[in-house]
Design an enzyme around this catalytic site. Structure first.
Site, mmCIF file in Angstrom:
data_model
loop_
_atom_site.group_PDB
_atom_site.id
_atom_site.type_symbol
_atom_site.label_atom_id
_atom_site.label_comp_id
_atom_site.label_asym_id
_atom_site.label_seq_id
_atom_site.Cartn_x
_atom_site.Cartn_y
_atom_site.Cartn_z
ATOM 1 C CD GLU A 174 -1.698 -47.881 24.851
ATOM 2 O OE1 GLU A 174 -0.965 -48.451 25.496
ATOM 3 O OE2 GLU A 174 -1.855 -47.593 23.681
ATOM 4 C CG HIS A 250 -0.812 -48.175 30.401
ATOM 5 N ND1 HIS A 250 -0.001 -48.989 30.049
ATOM 6 C CD2 HIS A 250 -1.266 -47.729 29.139
ATOM 7 C CE1 HIS A 250 0.158 -49.205 29.037
ATOM 8 N NE2 HIS A 250 -0.577 -48.174 28.193
ATOM 9 C CB CYS A 369 2.656 -54.890 33.296
ATOM 10 S SG CYS A 369 2.623 -53.098 33.390
#
Length: 446
Positions: A174, A250, A369
């Site tokens: 990721e 995450h 992000c």
């Protein structure tokens, strides 16, 4: 060597919508079906970039993906004209249409993992695009991401690009959302903290029960090997399963680090003390852990506010600025923690800046992000290709570009509109000209 960190923010794409595609992302799931405002989303992102640039932080820009991804629909058996492909997908597999229209590339913390040249044995900055295989809508991104990064960081003497890891569950990667580099300052050799949710091979089987663990230990180890990092430069820590089950998909939703500072929630790591001890053992400068106990901020409040999905920025005087989403002001416990625990505590965080990124937050992405961090020397910055470092002129052109091409209303039902696909291609073609990237999109490659 004058190393400076550049935050490369992803531009929000013209198909920004709320389809609720990300299982385990509470915000994304809870806003499914709402009407989105792509224009506002893109302008909010650009405003954040501009304000940080104006405050003296180096700011870059990355383009969005080509969406809708009609090529993916054709590979899945939908044939005919673009309009016919969209119509059939809307009727027969609406979930696939939503996936190929995702604008999730705006969250460039997932785009790749980066190792600066000061840490690499060959003296080059290293890049590995994330395979994002845990979700179909993001699995579509790595090929274009790789072309974009190769176009910007094109000097092979200074930059190294690695292949995407095999897109299998064992190597689920990721990107930088599960990676943090810690060092006394950007030019000092750093220690790389890789956080994983599960082990594919072996392990004790302890894993989240409600939501999937996206990152594997094996993927993190493979990226570290690609970049030539040694055991003395790396720490691999398991994310706490309770955090994942609370919606922390995450690590950057529960911890953020920069320089020597690691700001983290008490339930961030399965082995909190072991993680801190390993970092202290490897770092050349003292680690400064800033722990937020669950009594101060619950996991639910951390996820709802995205307190830890904030940008932690280094200042020349040794202090740090924390850029938080506006939602942090809306949660009393979170705002009190920021004022009484962080700003009043014995740590370098001296300023909290609030940014409105609501369009992104409703889809599950905060300020952190939206950016990929790349530490570059002066020579490496001079070697960048394209026009991707933000200045007033580029900002003005991008704002005008958004206002020309973006809709101010987009519902999931609008994704089947063939005019939207045409509008998006025209916008992206113009954007690559503005950014001087050359041909990076499938429709430009033929």
């Amino acid at each position: 060597m004058s190393m400076r960190e550049i935050n490369f923010d992803g531009l929000v794409g013209p198909t920004h919508n709320y389809s609720g595609l990300a299982h385990g992302n509470v915000a994304s799931m809870s806003h499914e079906g709402l009407v989105a405002n792509p224009r506002e989303a893109a302008l909010q992102g650009l405003e954040k970039m501009k304000s940080l640039m104006d405050s003296g932080y180096a700011q870059g820009v990355l383009p969005p993906q080509q969406r809708p991804d009609l090529g993916a629909l054709r590979e899945l058996g939908f044939a005919g004209s673009d309009a016919r492909v969209l119509s059939r997908a809307a009727d027969e597999a609406p979930q696939l249409l939503r996936a190929v229209c995702s604008a999730s590339s705006m969250w460039t913390a997932n785009a790749a993992t980066v190792t600066p040249s000061v840490d690499a044995p060959d003296g080059r900055a290293h890049f590995t695009p994330a395979n994002l295989q845990s979700s179909f809508h993001r699995y579509l991104e790595p090929a274009t991401t790789g072309r974009v990064l190769a176009s910007i960081f094109a000097d092979e003497a200074r930059f190294a690009h690695h292949p995407v890891l095999p897109a299998t569950p064992a190597f689920s990667d990721e990107g930088a959302a599960n990676h943090t580099r810690l060092a006394g300052e950007h030019g000092e050799p750093g220690v790389h903290l890789y956080v994983y949710g599960r082990q594919a091979f072996g392990g004790d089987g302890i894993a989240p029960r409600r939501y999937p663990a996206r990152q594997t230990l094996e993927a993190s180890q493979a990226v570290a090997r690609q970049h030539g990092l040694s055991d003395a430069q790396t720490v691999f820590a398991q994310q706490h399963p309770e955090a994942i089950d609370a919606g922390v998909f995450h690590n950057d939703v529960i911890a953020v680090g920069n320089g020597p500072v690691l700001l983290y929630h008490e339930v961030a790591f399965r082995d909190e003390q072991g993680t801190l001890d390993a970092l202290r053992e490897r770092m050349a400068s003292p680690l400064i852990p800033v722990r937020v106990p669950v009594e101060a901020v619950s996991l639910d409040d951390a996820v709802a506010s995205y307190l830890f999905n904030s940008q932690l920025l280094s200042n020349p005087d040794g202090t740090m600025t924390l850029v938080v989403p506006g939602e942090c002001q809306e949660r009393e416990a979170v705002w009190r923690c920021l004022q009484d625990h962080l700003l009043a505590g014995h740590n370098p965080i001296s300023e909290v800046v609030v940014k409105d990124v609501k369009q992104s937050m409703r889809n599950g992405g905060g300020p952190a992000c939206l950016r990929l961090r790349v530490a570059l020397s002066a020579a490496e910055r001079a070697a960048l290709s394209g026009r991707v470092l933000l200045d007033d002129a580029l900002h003005g052109e991008l704002v005008a570009w958004v206002e020309r091409h973006y809709r101010d209303r987009l519902a999931p039902a609008d994704l089947a509109d063939p005019a939207l696909a045409s509008e998006t291609l025209a916008a992206l073609d113009e954007l690559t000209g503005i950014l001087r990237l050359g041909s990076v999109y499938p429709f430009q490659l033929g």
